[in-house]
Design an enzyme around this catalytic site. Structure first.
Site, mmCIF file in Angstrom:
data_model
loop_
_atom_site.group_PDB
_atom_site.id
_atom_site.type_symbol
_atom_site.label_atom_id
_atom_site.label_comp_id
_atom_site.label_asym_id
_atom_site.label_seq_id
_atom_site.Cartn_x
_atom_site.Cartn_y
_atom_site.Cartn_z
ATOM 1 N N ASP A 125 0.865 -1.183 0.000
ATOM 2 C CA ASP A 125 0.000 0.000 0.000
ATOM 3 C C ASP A 125 0.903 1.234 0.000
ATOM 4 O OD1 ASP A 125 -1.738 -2.120 0.546
ATOM 5 O OD2 ASP A 125 -3.031 -0.875 1.803
ATOM 6 N N LYS B 220 -6.989 3.325 -3.488
ATOM 7 C CA LYS B 220 -7.426 3.313 -2.098
ATOM 8 C C LYS B 220 -7.664 4.741 -1.636
ATOM 9 C CE LYS B 220 -5.480 1.994 2.437
ATOM 10 N NZ LYS B 220 -4.335 1.311 3.110
ATOM 11 N N LYS C 97 -10.309 0.087 -2.587
ATOM 12 C CA LYS C 97 -10.218 -0.119 -1.144
ATOM 13 C C LYS C 97 -10.555 1.170 -0.402
ATOM 14 C CE LYS C 97 -6.985 -1.402 2.569
ATOM 15 N NZ LYS C 97 -5.617 -1.891 2.892
#
Length: 307
Positions: A144, A207, A243
């Protein structure tokens, strides 16, 4: 794909229409009883169980990984016919990757590492890239990363694209989730354009947030980002995951996000390879709702600790 600045410039966001659509969702998409329990079990399988605190210890991470292996009590899962259910992944800082990998050995649960100077993304560039490589070498199967918000705020799309491409390359076989920190990007149009550029540069997921910003995942931001995913898939044939992270703590909120994903992107985005929740406290509330479904009573929250 190459950076297409004409496509980027054409991207707009009708904020009032997006907010109206998001506000209407709760009154139009509700599920009850067995259907609600089924959707909540689906949500459990999509959670990236996360600990990102300065006081993380190996013991805490091991307990979190035990929770990932058995996210809901064995009795509850057996009663619901869902023995063996696990979460989607465990997300930790780089220093805890090796600990998490050992704790999850023998399972299919991947370890995700936050990287590139998380959460601000302001450490020296070569260190950010090296951090990715070291996390992958330690066993992280997902990375991430955080983008440089200044590139979005100054409309320096070439710099954002180049940065994302280099981080994608550093990840190798690991999946990369691009964190936009949407609460710091100013406008939904900026969110949409940053989403598109990260996808062009090879992000496997986009995300919303690090979870450390003042404003994290929201339904309007989600609608903006997943319509960019839909547009990108229609034009290129490539499916990119999504996400939402930060601020999703209640089971009823998870149901709204799942309904929005099904409405806008379809059933393919209801599986862990294309959708995740970045959350931990969410799991505890889902457990309480499942207990209520089976017994008719709400259990105390302290019965559903993370470890």
């Amino acid at each position: 794909m190459p950076l297409d600045l004409d496509w980027v410039a054409s991207v707009q966001a009708n904020t009032s229409a997006i907010e109206r659509r998001a506000a209407s969702l709760g009154g139009r998409r509700t599920v009850k009883k067995d259907y609600q329990a089924a959707w909540l079990l689906k949500a459990v399988s999509l959670i990236d169980l996360t600990t990102l605190s300065g006081d993380d210890t190996p013991g805490r991470v091991q307990r979190l990984c035990a929770k990932a292996r058995q996210p809901v009590s064995a009795e509850t899962l057996h009663a619901l016919g869902m023995d063996g259910l696990t979460v989607g992944a465990v997300c930790v800082y780089h220093d805890m990757v090796a600990t998490a990998v050992r704790a999850l050995e023998g399972t299919e649960i991947p370890v995700a590492a936050v990287s590139t100077g998380f959460p601000a993304g302001l450490s020296p560039w070569h260190l950010r890239v090296q951090e990715i490589r070291e996390s992958v070498a330690a066993g992280a199967r997902e990375i991430d990363i955080v983008i440089s918000r200044r590139h979005v705020l100054t409309q320096n799309w070439q710099a954002l694209y180049g940065e994302m491409r280099e981080m994608r390359d550093a990840c190798g076989e690991a999946h990369v989730k691009a964190i936009l920190a949407t609460g710091e990007l100013g406008t939904l149009r900026n969110v949409a354009r940053a989403s598109l550029i990260c996808m062009m540069a090879g992000a496997d997921f986009i995300k919303t947030s690090t979870g450390k910003e003042g404003v994290n995942a929201t339904l309007p931001v989600t609608l903006t980002m997943i319509r960019c995913i839909r547009d990108y898939q229609e034009r290129t044939g490539i499916k990119v995951g999504y996400k939402p992270a930060g601020g999703i703590a209640k089971a009823k909120d998870a149901l709204l996000y799942l309904a929005l994903m099904k409405d806008e992107l379809g059933d393919d985005w209801l599986y862990p390879d294309l959708f995740r929740f970045g959350a931990s406290s969410l799991l505890g509330d889902i457990e309480r709702q499942l207990d209520h479904h089976l017994t008719g009573h709400y259990s105390a929250a302290n019965r559903h600790a993370m470890g």
